[in-house]
Design a protein around this motif. Structure first.
Motif, PDB file in Angstrom:
ATOM      1  N   PRO A   1       0.901  -1.021   0.048  1.00 12.96           N
ATOM      2  CA  PRO A   1      -0.040  -0.097  -0.105  1.00 12.96           C
ATOM      3  C   PRO A   1       0.989   1.327   0.024  1.00 12.96           C
ATOM      4  O   PRO A   1       2.012   1.246   0.664  1.00 12.96           O
ATOM      5  CB  PRO A   1      -0.700  -0.195   1.280  1.00 12.96           C
ATOM      6  CG  PRO A   1      -0.800  -1.584   1.754  1.00 12.96           C
ATOM      7  CD  PRO A   1       0.580  -2.081   1.287  1.00 12.96           C
TER       8      PRO A   1
ATOM      9  N   TYR B   1       5.511   5.809   8.514  1.00 10.07           N
ATOM     10  CA  TYR B   1       6.186   6.965   8.460  1.00 10.07           C
ATOM     11  C   TYR B   1       6.131   7.563   7.089  1.00 10.07           C
ATOM     12  O   TYR B   1       5.112   7.655   6.516  1.00 10.07           O
ATOM     13  CB  TYR B   1       7.594   6.739   8.692  1.00 10.07           C
ATOM     14  CG  TYR B   1       8.017   5.943  10.028  1.00 10.07           C
ATOM     15  CD1 TYR B   1       7.861   6.503  11.190  1.00 10.07           C
ATOM     16  CD2 TYR B   1       8.338   4.508   9.897  1.00 10.07           C
ATOM     17  CE1 TYR B   1       7.831   5.951  12.447  1.00 10.07           C
ATOM     18  CE2 TYR B   1       8.351   3.906  11.432  1.00 10.07           C
ATOM     19  CZ  TYR B   1       8.088   4.413  12.588  1.00 10.07           C
ATOM     20  OH  TYR B   1       7.996   3.700  13.766  1.00 10.07           O
TER      21      TYR B   1
ATOM     22  N   TYR C   1      -5.941  10.471  -1.352  1.00  3.55           N
ATOM     23  CA  TYR C   1      -5.847  10.941   0.058  1.00  3.55           C
ATOM     24  C   TYR C   1      -4.773  10.536   0.665  1.00  3.55           C
ATOM     25  O   TYR C   1      -4.287   9.270   0.516  1.00  3.55           O
ATOM     26  CB  TYR C   1      -7.163  10.899   0.708  1.00  3.55           C
ATOM     27  CG  TYR C   1      -8.079   9.611   0.547  1.00  3.55           C
ATOM     28  CD1 TYR C   1      -8.800   9.240  -0.382  1.00  3.55           C
ATOM     29  CD2 TYR C   1      -7.284   8.487   1.472  1.00  3.55           C
ATOM     30  CE1 TYR C   1      -9.369   8.133  -0.656  1.00  3.55           C
ATOM     31  CE2 TYR C   1      -8.129   7.048   1.148  1.00  3.55           C
ATOM     32  CZ  TYR C   1      -9.227   6.989   0.231  1.00  3.55           C
ATOM     33  OH  TYR C   1      -9.609   5.567  -0.271  1.00  3.55           O
TER      34      TYR C   1
ATOM     35  N   LEU D   1      -3.228   8.505   4.045  1.00  7.78           N
ATOM     36  CA  LEU D   1      -3.290   7.789   5.183  1.00  7.78           C
ATOM     37  C   LEU D   1      -2.089   8.002   6.017  1.00  7.78           C
ATOM     38  O   LEU D   1      -0.883   8.379   5.421  1.00  7.78           O
ATOM     39  CB  LEU D   1      -3.840   6.497   5.039  1.00  7.78           C
ATOM     40  CG  LEU D   1      -4.981   6.271   4.200  1.00  7.78           C
ATOM     41  CD1 LEU D   1      -5.194   4.860   3.706  1.00  7.78           C
ATOM     42  CD2 LEU D   1      -6.133   6.840   4.792  1.00  7.78           C
TER      43      LEU D   1
ATOM     44  N   MET E   1       0.061  -0.432  -4.450  1.00  8.39           N
ATOM     45  CA  MET E   1      -1.344  -0.094  -4.717  1.00  8.39           C
ATOM     46  C   MET E   1      -1.746   0.965  -3.947  1.00  8.39           C
ATOM     47  O   MET E   1      -1.448   1.195  -2.444  1.00  8.39           O
ATOM     48  CB  MET E   1      -2.135  -1.394  -4.643  1.00  8.39           C
ATOM     49  CG  MET E   1      -1.705  -2.342  -5.614  1.00  8.39           C
ATOM     50  SD  MET E   1      -3.002  -3.608  -5.931  1.00  8.39           S
ATOM     51  CE  MET E   1      -3.590  -2.852  -7.494  1.00  8.39           C
ATOM     52  N   SER E   2      -2.631   1.861  -4.091  1.00  7.95           N
ATOM     53  CA  SER E   2      -3.086   3.056  -3.569  1.00  7.95           C
ATOM     54  C   SER E   2      -4.816   2.702  -3.445  1.00  7.95           C
ATOM     55  O   SER E   2      -5.594   2.540  -4.310  1.00  7.95           O
ATOM     56  CB  SER E   2      -2.953   4.315  -4.073  1.00  7.95           C
ATOM     57  OG  SER E   2      -3.665   5.406  -3.511  1.00  7.95           O
ATOM     58  N   LEU E   3      -5.148   3.056  -2.296  1.00  5.42           N
ATOM     59  CA  LEU E   3      -6.565   2.934  -2.055  1.00  5.42           C
ATOM     60  C   LEU E   3      -7.444   4.296  -2.638  1.00  5.42           C
ATOM     61  O   LEU E   3      -8.712   4.031  -3.375  1.00  5.42           O
ATOM     62  CB  LEU E   3      -6.939   3.068  -0.489  1.00  5.42           C
ATOM     63  CG  LEU E   3      -8.169   2.257   0.126  1.00  5.42           C
ATOM     64  CD1 LEU E   3      -8.000   0.770  -0.510  1.00  5.42           C
ATOM     65  CD2 LEU E   3      -7.989   2.526   1.498  1.00  5.42           C
ATOM     66  N   GLY E   4      -6.692   5.409  -2.791  1.00  7.30           N
ATOM     67  CA  GLY E   4      -7.417   6.447  -3.453  1.00  7.30           C
ATOM     68  C   GLY E   4      -6.367   7.711  -3.048  1.00  7.30           C
ATOM     69  O   GLY E   4      -5.527   7.625  -2.330  1.00  7.30           O
TER      70      GLY E   4
HETATM   71  C1  JEE Z   1       1.088   3.315   3.000  1.00  4.77           C
HETATM   72  C2  JEE Z   1       3.304   5.247   5.247  1.00  4.77           C
HETATM   73  C3  JEE Z   1       2.023   7.558   5.306  1.00  4.77           C
HETATM   74  C4  JEE Z   1       2.395   9.836   4.519  1.00  4.77           C
HETATM   75  C5  JEE Z   1       4.278  11.575   1.979  1.00  4.77           C
HETATM   76  C6  JEE Z   1       2.369  11.948   0.623  1.00  4.77           C
HETATM   77  C7  JEE Z   1       4.370  13.236   0.007  1.00  4.77           C
HETATM   78  C8  JEE Z   1       3.350   8.214   3.231  1.00  4.77           C
HETATM   79  N1  JEE Z   1      -4.620   5.834  -0.385  1.00  4.77           N
HETATM   80  C9  JEE Z   1      -3.748   5.918   0.467  1.00  4.77           C
HETATM   81  N2  JEE Z   1      -3.105   7.104   0.898  1.00  4.77           N
HETATM   82  N3  JEE Z   1      -2.074   6.783   1.875  1.00  4.77           N
HETATM   83  C10 JEE Z   1      -1.886   5.631   1.878  1.00  4.77           C
HETATM   84  C11 JEE Z   1      -0.512   4.975   2.590  1.00  4.77           C
HETATM   85  C12 JEE Z   1       0.140   5.800   3.206  1.00  4.77           C
HETATM   86  C13 JEE Z   1       1.464   5.465   3.962  1.00  4.77           C
HETATM   87  C14 JEE Z   1       1.943   4.272   3.570  1.00  4.77           C
HETATM   88  C15 JEE Z   1      -0.128   3.776   2.431  1.00  4.77           C
HETATM   89  C16 JEE Z   1       2.910   4.187   4.452  1.00  4.77           C
HETATM   90  N4  JEE Z   1       2.110   6.092   4.725  1.00  4.77           N
HETATM   91  C17 JEE Z   1       2.858   8.451   4.330  1.00  4.77           C
HETATM   92  C18 JEE Z   1       2.806  10.704   3.737  1.00  4.77           C
HETATM   93  C19 JEE Z   1       3.636  10.537   2.762  1.00  4.77           C
HETATM   94  N5  JEE Z   1       3.761  11.901   0.610  1.00  4.77           N
HETATM   95  C20 JEE Z   1       1.661  12.006  -0.641  1.00  4.77           C
HETATM   96  O1  JEE Z   1       2.261  13.430  -1.364  1.00  4.77           O
HETATM   97  C21 JEE Z   1       3.541  13.146  -1.367  1.00  4.77           C
HETATM   98  C22 JEE Z   1       3.891   9.121   2.413  1.00  4.77           C
HETATM   99  C23 JEE Z   1      -2.583   4.856   0.877  1.00  4.77           C
HETATM  100  C24 JEE Z   1      -2.714   3.608   0.445  1.00  4.77           C
HETATM  101  N6  JEE Z   1      -3.004   2.563   0.074  1.00  4.77           N
END
Ligand code: JEE
Length: 274
Positions: free
Chosen positions: A95, A123, A148, A150, A143-146
């Motif tokens: 993810p 992190y 936004y 998290l 893979m991304s959920l959408g």
């Molecule tokens: C896995 C860590 C947090 C926060 C920086 C953010 C900069 C990672 N649909 C989805 N949204 N978020 C996730 C997801 C988030 C995660 C991880 C999945 C592991 N984090 C995190 C900030 C940042 N970036 C975007 O703009 C650029 C990176 C997810 C899914 N699946």
């Protein structure tokens, strides 16, 4: 199907023991194990993160614990893996906000696999070399959920495992609902009602009490058109309008769409009448 999930917050995955997925596990359709990434560290502090090369905000997950954890789950293949399955290698789903979109089509693909492994980052994510190295043992799919952000992969994994799990044969109690889903035309669903027929001065639409199944089907279809035009007009670009009945075509005309070469086209100035 065998599913392994690796996370520094294994307790976040506790809901997978409940409800539909919990039932699938009890019935032996799903063999799901959650692993604590910190069990694969070797230092006294069980460290999983470090500062990013190149600078910037936040921390990055270190590669060594991930390689230990993933090698361990890759070694524990399900007995069925040699015979069935599609890709040979297990699929590693990572993810990430930078992943390909997790869609219903992706859920169907993944439901056909023998073994799935989910790597929950936290992190700012996982050292990129882990995904490169993992390609030797897995088919790697970020893979991304959408669109936004998290705080980590755990909530995404809950959603993905639920979407995949309900497609496994025998998991959803009523296979009719899966058949209905596959015939959904790419439109939003129609609204649903149950008893009482009058509730707080609100009536169930009379057509649903009429017993006229043709009229009910048409009303539901037109409600799908209306909702999709209102909430997800992007979906209408892919809609096959080539074989619509006269009444169905008129429903779209009333919503501000014309049919041109079997496709819906928003009528210029149609917004004026909304
Ligand atoms: C896995 C860590 C947090 C926060 C920086 C953010 C900069 C990672 N649909 C989805 N949204 N978020 C996730 C997801 C988030 C995660 C991880 C999945 C592991 N984090 C995190 C900030 C940042 N970036 C975007 O703009 C650029 C990176 C997810 C899914 N699946």
């Amino acid at each position: 199907m065998r599913i392994d999930v690796v996370s520094i917050f294994p307790d976040y995955l506790a809901p997978l023991q409940l409800s539909l997925i919990g039932k699938a596990r009890q019935d032996g359709l799903l063999d799901l194990t959650v692993h604590d990434l910190r069990d694969f560290t070797t230092d006294r502090h069980r460290t999983v993160d470090d500062t990013p090369y190149g600078g910037g905000a936040g921390m990055v997950m270190k590669p060594e614990p991930w390689a230990q954890a993933l090698a361990s789950v890759a070694a524990a293949r399900p007995a069925s893996a040699d015979t069935a399955g599609t890709s040979g290698k297990p699929v590693l789903i990572v993810p990430s906000p930078a992943g390909e979109r997790f869609t219903q089509a992706a859920a169907h693909e993944l439901a056909a696999e023998e073994q799935l492994v989910f790597a929950c980052g936290r992190y700012e994510g996982i050292d990129e070399r882990v995904m490169e190295w993992a390609g030797e043992h897995f088919t790697v799919r970020p893979m991304s959920l959408g669109d936004y952000v998290l705080n980590g992969g755990e909530v995404a994994v809950l959603a993905m495992v639920e979407a995949i799990g309900r497609l496994l044969p025998g998991v959803v109690g009523n296979p009719e609902s899966l058949v209905e889903e596959s015939h959904s035309d790419g439109l939003l669903e129609y609204p649903v009602y149950t008893k009482p027929s009058s509730w707080r001065d609100r009536e169930v639409p009379a057509v649903l009490l009429s017993g006229n199944h043709g009229k009910i089907a048409q009303w539901r279809r037109h409600e799908q058109y209306r909702r999709t035009a209102e909430r997800r007009p992007d979906l209408l670009a892919a809609f096959d309008a080539g074989a619509l009945t006269r009444a169905d075509r008129t429903a779209f005309t009333d919503l501000g769409y014309d049919v041109v070469a079997g496709r819906l086209r928003r009528r210029p100035d149609a917004g004026d009448r909304e």
